[in-house]
Motif scaffolding. Structure first.
Motif, short mmCIF file in Angstrom:
data_model
loop_
_atom_site.label_atom_id
_atom_site.label_comp_id
_atom_site.label_asym_id
_atom_site.label_seq_id
_atom_site.Cartn_x
_atom_site.Cartn_y
_atom_site.Cartn_z
N ALA A 134 0.83 -1.21 0.00
CA ALA A 134 0.00 0.00 0.00
C ALA A 134 0.87 1.26 0.00
CB ALA A 134 -0.93 -0.01 1.21
N ILE A 135 1.94 1.24 0.78
CA ILE A 135 2.82 2.41 0.86
C ILE A 135 3.49 2.66 -0.49
CG2 ILE A 135 4.98 3.24 1.88
CD1 ILE A 135 4.01 1.83 4.50
N PHE A 136 3.96 1.59 -1.16
CA PHE A 136 4.55 1.75 -2.49
C PHE A 136 3.53 2.29 -3.48
CE2 PHE A 136 8.07 -1.69 -1.93
CZ PHE A 136 8.77 -0.81 -1.12
N SER A 137 2.24 2.05 -3.21
CA SER A 137 1.16 2.54 -4.07
C SER A 137 0.59 3.86 -3.56
CB SER A 137 0.04 1.49 -4.16
OG SER A 137 0.56 0.25 -4.59
N GLU A 138 1.25 4.45 -2.54
CA GLU A 138 0.83 5.71 -1.93
C GLU A 138 -0.61 5.65 -1.42
OE1 GLU A 138 2.43 9.48 -3.59
OE2 GLU A 138 3.07 8.22 -5.28
N GLY A 139 -0.97 4.50 -0.85
CA GLY A 139 -2.30 4.32 -0.28
C GLY A 139 -2.26 4.37 1.23
N SER A 140 -3.36 4.78 1.82
CA SER A 140 -3.45 4.87 3.28
C SER A 140 -3.98 3.58 3.87
CB SER A 140 -4.34 6.05 3.68
OG SER A 140 -3.71 7.28 3.33
N ILE A 141 -3.66 3.36 5.14
CA ILE A 141 -3.88 2.08 5.81
C ILE A 141 -4.72 2.29 7.06
CG2 ILE A 141 -2.73 0.12 6.93
CD1 ILE A 141 -0.20 1.00 5.27
N LEU A 142 -5.71 1.42 7.26
CA LEU A 142 -6.54 1.47 8.46
C LEU A 142 -6.37 0.14 9.22
CD1 LEU A 142 -8.78 2.91 10.14
CD2 LEU A 142 -10.45 1.77 8.68
N ILE A 143 -5.92 0.25 10.48
CA ILE A 143 -5.75 -0.94 11.32
C ILE A 143 -6.82 -0.90 12.41
CG2 ILE A 143 -4.14 -2.27 12.74
CD1 ILE A 143 -1.85 -0.67 11.48
N ARG A 159 -11.36 6.32 1.25
CA ARG A 159 -10.01 6.85 0.97
C ARG A 159 -8.91 5.93 1.49
NH1 ARG A 159 -13.21 11.25 0.48
NH2 ARG A 159 -12.42 13.10 -0.61
N PHE A 160 -9.26 4.99 2.37
CA PHE A 160 -8.26 4.03 2.82
C PHE A 160 -8.13 2.91 1.80
CE2 PHE A 160 -9.31 5.96 6.95
CZ PHE A 160 -8.02 6.17 7.44
N MET A 161 -6.92 2.65 1.38
CA MET A 161 -6.69 1.60 0.39
C MET A 161 -6.95 0.22 0.99
SD MET A 161 -3.27 0.82 -1.91
CE MET A 161 -3.67 2.00 -3.21
N ILE A 162 -6.44 -0.02 2.20
CA ILE A 162 -6.59 -1.33 2.83
C ILE A 162 -6.95 -1.17 4.30
CG2 ILE A 162 -4.97 -2.49 1.29
CD1 ILE A 162 -2.90 -2.38 3.59
N SER A 163 -7.48 -2.24 4.86
CA SER A 163 -7.68 -2.31 6.31
C SER A 163 -7.45 -3.75 6.74
CB SER A 163 -9.09 -1.85 6.71
OG SER A 163 -10.06 -2.81 6.32
N PHE A 164 -7.07 -3.92 7.99
CA PHE A 164 -6.90 -5.26 8.54
C PHE A 164 -6.87 -5.19 10.05
CE2 PHE A 164 -2.65 -3.65 7.34
CZ PHE A 164 -2.00 -3.67 8.57
N SER A 165 -7.07 -6.35 10.67
CA SER A 165 -6.83 -6.51 12.10
C SER A 165 -5.55 -7.31 12.25
CB SER A 165 -8.00 -7.26 12.76
OG SER A 165 -9.18 -6.49 12.71
N LEU A 166 -4.87 -7.12 13.35
CA LEU A 166 -3.64 -7.86 13.58
C LEU A 166 -3.95 -9.33 13.83
CD1 LEU A 166 -1.65 -5.29 15.72
CD2 LEU A 166 -1.59 -5.65 13.25
N ALA A 167 -3.05 -10.19 13.37
CA ALA A 167 -3.27 -11.62 13.46
C ALA A 167 -3.25 -12.09 14.92
CB ALA A 167 -2.19 -12.37 12.67
N GLU A 168 -4.08 -13.10 15.21
CA GLU A 168 -4.06 -13.70 16.55
C GLU A 168 -2.75 -14.46 16.74
OE1 GLU A 168 -7.49 -16.03 17.30
OE2 GLU A 168 -8.91 -14.43 16.81
N LEU A 169 -2.15 -14.33 17.91
CA LEU A 169 -0.86 -14.94 18.19
C LEU A 169 -1.03 -16.26 18.92
CD1 LEU A 169 1.17 -11.80 19.40
CD2 LEU A 169 0.83 -12.64 17.06
N ASN A 170 -0.17 -17.23 18.59
CA ASN A 170 -0.17 -18.47 19.35
C ASN A 170 0.69 -18.31 20.62
OD1 ASN A 170 2.60 -18.89 18.65
ND2 ASN A 170 1.99 -19.89 16.73
N SER A 171 0.80 -19.34 21.40
CA SER A 171 1.50 -19.25 22.70
C SER A 171 2.96 -18.87 22.53
CB SER A 171 1.39 -20.58 23.45
OG SER A 171 0.04 -20.86 23.77
N ASP A 172 3.64 -19.48 21.55
CA ASP A 172 5.05 -19.18 21.33
C ASP A 172 5.25 -17.72 20.91
OD1 ASP A 172 5.82 -21.74 22.01
OD2 ASP A 172 5.83 -22.47 19.93
#
Length: 295
Positions: free
Chosen positions: A27-36, A158-171
């Motif tokens: 997204a950054i290389f495409s000059e797009g904004s990001i929503l987390i 106007r946001f190019m992409i959005s995502f939630s952070l991945a769930e983490l395992n125990s390790d």
């Protein structure tokens, strides 16, 4: 820029989110904004700061609150004697981290609209160009969190992409506990943005890839859902796919690239579902799986 070193450096701080790192840099290389979007304390701000610092770009953070004013973001004019001077706000930088964007009022949220679309801001009728590159990395809490305001469709689009952070395992959670995060120690990369643009512009897009994107739009329009794909969104799909191909060191886009990136592009545009997993499942099962790839 050595992309492998970039991913390795980001992974020292960001745990278990390799695809989100790749999406973000595409997204950054495409000059797009990001929503987390995620709950407080899940590492949204750390993710955004890590990406930015590793790119070696100028960076400013704005903490959104209900009493934040547009002037706190854009800046304002003031008089020194008889001379009018501009006090530039924190938006005059390469990367703005809009932290907890949906805790701000509609008036403060709207201060970003012109900047995200045109890379300019207007203060007291005067237009000022923002530094190049410019993009926004915004974080927001889920809508069931107290003290949040709904982002308008005009801003979400106007946001190019959005995502939630991945769930983490125990390790991975253990690794988070062991990590000593220090942004001062990050070895910042040197980005030649003119070279990045030149490489991205040389990426080829076959006619049947364009047809595939338009078939997706047509299919969505026939679903009779509260779900709209704008011309801006169509352009974002092709631009993000170019960034994705660039990271893979290819000079062409595949249909699989479109399938990989589409959930992150459509996710924040779906209003009739609230659950993250339901949205991703709907995009994959009810859209991508039902659209034939043009021959």
């Amino acid at each position: 820029m050595n992309l492998k070193n970039f991913f390795d450096n980001c992974s020292k701080t960001i745990v278990g989110n390799q695809k989100n790192i790749k999406l973000s840099i595409s997204a950054i290389f495409s000059e797009g904004s990001i929503l987390i979007e995620d709950y407080p304390g899940t590492g949204k701000t750390t993710f955004a700061k890590t990406i930015t610092y590793n790119l070696g770009l100028n960076f400013k953070r704005i903490q959104f609150t209900s009493d934040l004013l547009p002037a706190d973001i854009l800046g304002y004019n003031f008089f020194k004697g008889e001379q009018s001077l501009l006090q530039r706000g924190p938006i005059f930088t390469n990367v703005v981290l809009a932290d907890e964007l949906n805790r701000g009022s509609a008036k403060s949220q709207s201060a970003f609209l012109e900047a995200m679309e045109e890379k300019n801001v207007t203060i007291d009728g005067e237009t000022y160009k923002l530094p190049e590159p410019f993009f926004v990395i915004a974080t927001q809490n889920p809508m069931d969190s107290s003290g949040t305001f709904l982002l308008p469709d005009s801003q979400l689009d106007r946001f190019m992409i959005s995502f939630s952070l991945a769930e983490l395992n125990s390790d991975q959670k253990k690794q988070v506990l062991k990590n000593d995060i220090s942004f001062e120690k990050i070895d910042k990369s040197s980005i030649d943005w003119s070279k990045i643009k030149q490489q991205k512009d040389q990426i080829k897009v076959n006619e049947n890839v364009y047809e595939y994107i338009l078939d997706i739009e047509s299919f969505i329009n026939q679903l009779n859902k509260d779900f709209y794909i704008s011309p801006r969104c169509l352009k974002q799909i092709s631009e993000l796919a170019k960034g994705w191909a660039l990271i893979d060191e290819r000079d062409y886009i595949t249909h699989q690239d479109i399938k990989e990136i589409l959930p992150s592009i459509l996710r924040h545009r779906i209003r009739f579902l609230n659950n993250e997993k339901e949205k991703i499942n709907f995009i994959n099962k009810e859209i991508l799986d039902k659209i034939k790839i043009p021959k």
